[in-house]
Design an enzyme around this catalytic site. Structure first.
Site, mmCIF file in Angstrom:
data_model
loop_
_atom_site.group_PDB
_atom_site.id
_atom_site.type_symbol
_atom_site.label_atom_id
_atom_site.label_comp_id
_atom_site.label_asym_id
_atom_site.label_seq_id
_atom_site.Cartn_x
_atom_site.Cartn_y
_atom_site.Cartn_z
ATOM 1 N N ARG A 1 31.123 80.736 60.907
ATOM 2 C CA ARG A 1 31.430 81.104 59.513
ATOM 3 C C ARG A 1 30.151 81.382 58.719
ATOM 4 O O ARG A 1 29.155 80.688 58.882
ATOM 5 C CB ARG A 1 32.168 79.959 58.825
ATOM 6 N N LYS B 1 30.704 63.155 54.640
ATOM 7 C CA LYS B 1 31.448 62.506 53.557
ATOM 8 C C LYS B 1 32.938 62.385 53.852
ATOM 9 O O LYS B 1 33.533 61.330 53.662
ATOM 10 C CB LYS B 1 31.256 63.333 52.283
ATOM 11 N N ARG C 1 29.095 64.456 38.920
ATOM 12 C CA ARG C 1 27.990 65.294 39.380
ATOM 13 C C ARG C 1 26.977 65.607 38.277
ATOM 14 O O ARG C 1 26.024 66.347 38.514
ATOM 15 C CB ARG C 1 28.500 66.562 40.064
ATOM 16 N N ARG D 1 22.548 75.320 50.250
ATOM 17 C CA ARG D 1 23.525 74.351 49.749
ATOM 18 C C ARG D 1 22.898 72.970 49.683
ATOM 19 O O ARG D 1 23.166 72.190 48.755
ATOM 20 C CB ARG D 1 24.771 74.329 50.666
ATOM 21 N N ARG E 1 28.587 74.484 64.003
ATOM 22 C CA ARG E 1 30.051 74.582 63.949
ATOM 23 C C ARG E 1 30.551 75.950 64.394
ATOM 24 O O ARG E 1 29.988 76.972 64.039
ATOM 25 C CB ARG E 1 30.522 74.354 62.499
#
Ligand SMILES: [Zn+2]
Length: 225
Positions: free
Chosen positions: A156, A13, A88, A167, A122
């Site tokens: 992380r 996004k 949302r 998520r 990541r």
């Protein structure tokens, strides 16, 4: 170009929004960013949202709607905007239609497998903050080490596969009614966000231009990496 950007974590996004913001000077408006800024400045609004944000609760509809309404009155939104993180809920979606005529909702549809791979790959350098990906460019030259300072890269907690999957699930549960709302009012553009940006972005841009959604002059030339 009055658009809403919807996408699960890992859909990219931020990169899509940044592209249109730089190339056409259309502001990327993220409700999360506005809240963080107001909290940092210690404004009245900041104090009101702080309790929700800090305890991980959702900021109530009436506050978010008020914030967005105020933001959309700023002169930089005259040629349009890219809304991110809002709406949302169905309540917010309807309220937004009362504030301004939304041209399209762009739904970056990413599969769970690709989202997990992008985010769980990541790695971040604790010294210089550079971000790498073990599956995609920029990859570290030496496994798990920063190219610049050799520091051991960090994975992380938020990027661990099981956290990403959760998520992803929460995203779909939350945004399903919003996506259906725009689909049923024939304003949904669905993008296959599994494919690389350099393939998808020119197609999306063309669709936006051809449908008359994007009709602002070029601001600066931006290359797709
Ligand atoms: Zn480093």
């Amino acid at each position: 170009m009055r658009v809403v950007l919807i996408g699960a974590p890992g859909a990219g996004k931020g990169v899509y929004a940044q592209y249109f913001e730089e190339k056409y000077c259309i502001p990327h408006i993220s409700t999360g960013d506005i809240f963080r800024e107001e909290i940092a400045k210690g404004t009245e609004l900041g104090l009101r949202v702080k309790q929700y944000v800090e305890s991980g609760r959702l900021v109530p509809d009436e506050i978010v709607i008020e914030v967005v309404k105020k933001r959309l009155q700023q002169p930089d939104t005259e040629q349009g905007f890219i809304l991110d993180g809002f709406p949302r809920t169905i309540n917010q979606t309807r309220a937004l239609d009362d504030i301004v005529a939304i041209d399209r909702a762009i739904y970056l549809n990413v599969s769970e497998e690709v989202a997990v791979k992008r985010l769980s790959g990541r790695r971040v350098c604790p010294l210089c903050g550079r971000v790498y990906n073990i599956y995609y460019e920029p990859k570290p030259r030496v496994d798990e080490k920063c190219d610049y300072d050799g520091a051991q890269l960090i994975h992380r907690p938020d990027d661990k596969p099981e956290v990403v999957r959760e998520r992803y699930r929460v995203f779909h549960e939350t945004f399903k009614p919003v996506i259906e709302y725009y689909r049923s009012s024939r304003r949904l553009i669905e993008v296959n966000a599994d494919r690389p940006l350099r393939e998808v972005l020119p197609v999306l841009e063309k669709v936006l231009i051809e449908t008359g959604v994007l009709r602002v002059p070029l601001c600066r030339d931006v290359k797709i990496e």
